[in-house]
Design an enzyme around this catalytic site. Structure first.
Site: not given
Ligand code: PLP
Length: 420
Positions: A237, A376, A211, A134, A214
């Site tokens: 999220k 993104c 990251d 991302h 998700q």
């Protein structure tokens, strides 16, 4: 006509979605006269009543600043804020003093780049990234690379959109200082082997900046088992509110890190000439934080723990398998990324003859919310050779009936845009 599944829970999913949907007021609404099917969870997830109540409860009963006052409201707010930190930290197997509240994943990753890497990296040092990052785990590193004379190198992807670990080995040298990698791609759904990456990083003395935007909402994640140095994620999220997220960092790194913002709440002692910093995590939370948001984030963590991240992951695995089969029946549909066994609950696709935005618009008309665009991740779309994809992303309240509604919408899009 596409047949609608009469008993969704029996075909796909291990969770009682009928009961879970009841916890989410927004899922009771209609869009364009049709019951909402929400499949844009990778962008933002929906919020259960318990989380909404926590926000209201704060403002109705104990709205006060934290770490400052000694009156009852201030003490209650501080206790709830710190309890939320402990809950969120526990969800990823960290201790509370290793968890900094941020505005979200983007801020957390910028904090690593500017608070840690700017101090530790020298000209010529290398940062490994991946083509599926991302922008928030890519652009801060590009900026820092320009400023500090670093070299960015990309770990290639395999044909099916997984990380090519053999190629990564070829890139790892004593100059490699950081591996900035997503734990789950927000486009391909690819789940990366973080523990293995961290093991190889340690061999050359590099740190892993993961990251988790998700992965933390959808998989059991334990920072100790993974062995990562940093992990960033966002409340919105994972059933929490917008505007709050977290950075996990190993204590030794936190101790050495510089704050991004300076001001109230992050100092130990201030004179007219100078100031010293408070211990982490307060050092990185200058100013009045999103107190209600952080407390509600803790409630979202409780909700997820109540259901169990193993169960959430298993449910999404079943749903993705079902969606995979159903979507592949749609003529002209291409799915990007690896097979269901290597991905989380995200499926990005194109429909031949229909622009991704038109796909999303027709779906919206059918009450089905999906996302379209580059998500993104422009370098990844350049790699895939498509300017945009449509993306369906699942969560614990979705079921096979929702997938059927999506498939029905895709046939509707084909009917409108593709000549027979
Ligand atoms: N990383 C990934 C993989 C994401 O999917 C997102 C959000 O879409 C982000 C980072 C950025 O998260 P936020 O906008 O909450 O900072």
């Amino acid at each position: 006509m596409v047949e609608i599944n009469k008993n969704p829970g029996a075909i796909a999913g291990v969770l009682d979605t009928a009961r879970i949907k009841g916890d989410f007021p927004i899922l009771q609404r209609t869009v364009h006269g049709k019951p909402l099917v929400y499949l844009d969870n990778a962008a933002t997830s929906q919020t259960p009543t318990a989380v909404i109540r926590a926000l209201v409860d704060y403002y109705e009963r104990y709205n006060a600043n934290v770490h400052r006052g000694i009156h009852t409201l201030a003490e209650e707010a501080t206790a709830a804020y710190e309890a939320a930190r402990a809950k969120v930290a526990a969800l990823i197997g960290a201790s509370p003093d290793e968890l900094v509240f941020t505005r979200g994943t983007t801020e957390a990753l910028n904090l690593v780049a500017y608070g840690w890497a700017r101090q530790h990296l020298r000209p010529g040092d290398e940062v490994l990234v991946t083509p599926m990052e991302h922008h928030s785990n890519l652009v801060p590193w590009q900026r820092l690379a320009r400023e500090r004379g670093l070299r960015l190198r990309a770990i290639p992807l395999t044909e099916d959109g997984r990380l090519d670990l053999a190629a990564m080995d070829g890139l790892l040298t004593e100059r490699t200082r950081v591996i900035a990698v997503t734990h789950m791609s927000n486009v391909l759904g690819t789940v990366t082997p973080l523990a293995e990456i961290a093991r190889r990083a340690r061999e050359v003395g590099a740190v892993v900046v993961a990251d988790g935007a998700q992965s933390v909402p959808h998989l059991p994640v334990n920072v100790r088992a993974l062995g990562v140095d940093f992990l960033a994620f966002s409340a919105h999220k994972m059933l929490g509110p917008t505007g709050v997220g977290a950075l996990y960092a190993r204590r030794e790194w936190l101790e050495e890190m510089e704050p991004l913002l300076a001001g109230g709440g992050m100092i130990r002692r201030v004179t007219l000439e100078d100031a010293t910093w408070a211990d982490p995590p307060a050092r990185f939370e200058a100013g009045t934080p999103d107190i209600a948001g952080a407390i509600a984030f803790g409630v979202a963590a409780d909700y997820l723990r109540g259901i169990g991240l193993e169960a959430v992951a298993a449910h999404e695995r079943e749903l993705v398998r079902y969606a995979w089969e159903r979507l592949r029946e749609v003529p002209g549909l291409t799915i990007y990324g690896p097979g269901p066994e290597h991905r989380g609950g995200v499926i990005s696709f194109t429909l031949e003859g229909v622009h991704a935005h038109d796909v999303a618009q027709v779906a919206d008309g059918e009450g089905v919310a999906i996302r379209a665009g580059h998500h993104c991740a422009q370098p990844l779309h350049a790699h895939l050779g498509v300017p945009a994809t449509a993306r369906a992303s699942f969560y614990l309240y979705n079921d096979a009936g929702d997938v059927d509604r999506l498939v029905q919408a895709l046939y509707a899009a084909r009917k409108l845009f593709v000549r027979p």
